[in-house]
Design a protein around this motif. Structure first.
Motif, mmCIF file in Angstrom:
data_model
loop_
_atom_site.group_PDB
_atom_site.id
_atom_site.type_symbol
_atom_site.label_atom_id
_atom_site.label_comp_id
_atom_site.label_asym_id
_atom_site.label_seq_id
_atom_site.Cartn_x
_atom_site.Cartn_y
_atom_site.Cartn_z
ATOM 1 N N LYS A 168 0.834 -1.193 0.000
ATOM 2 C CA LYS A 168 0.000 0.000 0.000
ATOM 3 C C LYS A 168 0.878 1.256 0.000
ATOM 4 O O LYS A 168 1.905 1.306 0.687
ATOM 5 C CB LYS A 168 -0.913 0.021 1.225
ATOM 6 N N VAL A 169 0.475 2.257 -0.767
ATOM 7 C CA VAL A 169 1.201 3.526 -0.837
ATOM 8 C C VAL A 169 0.199 4.672 -0.765
ATOM 9 O O VAL A 169 -1.003 4.478 -0.972
ATOM 10 C CB VAL A 169 2.031 3.630 -2.136
ATOM 11 N N ASP A 170 0.707 5.862 -0.470
ATOM 12 C CA ASP A 170 -0.136 7.066 -0.449
ATOM 13 C C ASP A 170 0.022 7.815 -1.759
ATOM 14 O O ASP A 170 1.144 8.028 -2.232
ATOM 15 C CB ASP A 170 0.263 7.977 0.715
ATOM 16 N N VAL A 171 -1.108 8.204 -2.342
ATOM 17 C CA VAL A 171 -1.107 8.972 -3.586
ATOM 18 C C VAL A 171 -1.780 10.314 -3.306
ATOM 19 O O VAL A 171 -2.924 10.355 -2.831
ATOM 20 C CB VAL A 171 -1.848 8.232 -4.715
ATOM 21 N N TYR A 172 -1.058 11.393 -3.596
ATOM 22 C CA TYR A 172 -1.589 12.737 -3.347
ATOM 23 C C TYR A 172 -1.940 13.388 -4.684
ATOM 24 O O TYR A 172 -1.089 13.510 -5.562
ATOM 25 C CB TYR A 172 -0.569 13.599 -2.605
#
Length: 385
Positions: free
Chosen positions: A243-247
């Protein structure tokens, strides 16, 4: 008056004047010897323990995971566009209509050729039946030795010629030509090959298009992807399904949840980077294909680390400096402290040495102060203390 008396009088006058001046000077108020020091207003936060995870960032543009280019299957001029950008469409729905007038003329010609071929087939069948009977009679006469072998062979040749299948082939060829024209006419109705949203329309009414022209793009906006190019030093950090954060800052400041869906095992063509694909759910449809996005991927982590806001750190000649707040004699002053830092997550930074839990550090205004500066602390509500 003698000279001696004059000297004595002058001496007494001088003494009186000097005494008067000294008296006046002693009674006058003293001038201030210094100017009051001005306090500088700053914001502070407390060094405290927290879990922190380092991260690395990559940039790219969003694209629909399932995106299909719509191309015409025939060449003609567009006479109508039946959808608009952003509209949801289903498989087989008509998107555009092409001019079919020239094909309609070809259709009539093909239909006429089919009718002619079938008429020839009927006529040939009649002749075939007659030739068959003639051959049977000639064979009977030949068996009775009432006619020659040449006559028998001629009758057989005539029958075989009519029974060669050439007329049936002509009918099949004409029907195939008719089917091809009908298929081309069907292609003048450009339909959606998949269900989704009309992401883009690349043509206008009146444009002449062919089979190499993209006229529209259909995408599924509920699942987007972004491809990032990762260097050799970071590719080992990438984990499939992580899982990663996408802004997407044009949408909001909060992160969207993304998943690493593919990691290339070879370098991209003419590059020293590895392509990595991240997919993200977009159920609410806020993010759009083509938007700029930033991917933040966790690189390492420390639990219960002493942390302060990253904005507290000031690089100074190769060392990191913060200003802590000291209190004494009813005053608050800045104290320059060199710190050793660890990982940061873009907002907070780990402190390895130089501070302890509970120390207050200046987060805003730290570039305006120096060691020993008098401070006024502004609370988060904007009140001074």
């Amino acid at each position: 008056m003698t000279n001696k008396k004059r000297v004595n009088i002058l001496q007494w006058v001088t003494v009186i004047l000097v005494g008067s001046l000294l008296l006046i000077s002693g009674c006058s108020p003293q001038m201030p010897t210094s100017v009051a020091e001005s306090a500088i207003t700053v914001n502070v936060e407390t060094a405290e323990s927290r879990d922190i995870y380092g991260s690395i960032s990559y940039n790219g543009r969003l694209k629909a995971s399932r995106e299909v280019q719509v191309l015409p299957q025939t060449s003609a001029r567009i006479i109508s566009i039946n959808v608009s950008e952003g509209q949801e469409v289903g498989t087989g729905q008509t998107l555009m209509t092409l001019d079919s007038s020239s094909l309609q003329a070809s259709l009539k010609k093909a239909e006429a050729q089919v009718a002619s071929a079938k008429a020839n087939q009927v006529n040939n069948q009649i002749k075939l039946e007659a030739a068959g009977k003639s051959y049977e009679r000639t064979k009977s006469l030949y068996d009775a030795e009432a006619t020659t072998q040449v006559e028998l062979e001629n009758a057989k040749d005539a029958y075989d010629l009519l029974n060669s299948g050439s007329v049936e082939a002509a009918v099949a060829e004409a029907e195939a030509a008719l089917l091809a024209v009908q298929e081309q006419i069907g292609y003048t109705s450009i339909t959606a090959p998949v269900s989704g949203s009309i992401g883009r329309i690349d043509a206008s009414v009146g444009d002449y298009v062919n089979t190499s022209n993209t006229v529209a793009v259909i995408s599924d906006p509920q699942e987007l992807k972004i491809e990032i190019m990762v260097g050799e030093s970071d590719i080992s950090i990438m984990k499939l399904n992580a899982k990663v954060d996408v802004y997407v800052k044009s949408v909001n400041q909060d992160s969207l949840s993304g998943t690493i869906s593919s990691i290339a095992s070879v370098l991209a063509a003419n590059s020293s980077m590895y392509p990595v694909t991240i997919t993200l759910d977009n159920v609410d449809g806020e993010a759009k294909s083509g938007m700029y996005a930033e991917v933040s991927i966790a690189a390492s982590g420390v639990q219960s680390a002493l942390c302060i806001p990253l904005s507290s750190i000031i690089p100074d000649n190769g060392v990191n400096v913060v200003y802590s707040v000291t209190e004494g004699n009813g005053e608050m002053r800045a104290a320059r402290v060199e710190v050793k830092t660890g990982i940061n997550d873009g907002n907070y930074v780990q402190i390895l040495s130089g501070l302890k839990a509970g120390d207050k550090v200046v987060t805003l205004g730290n570039t305006l102060i120096s060691d020993g500066s008098l401070l006024t602390i502004q609370s988060k509500e904007g009140e001074r203390s």
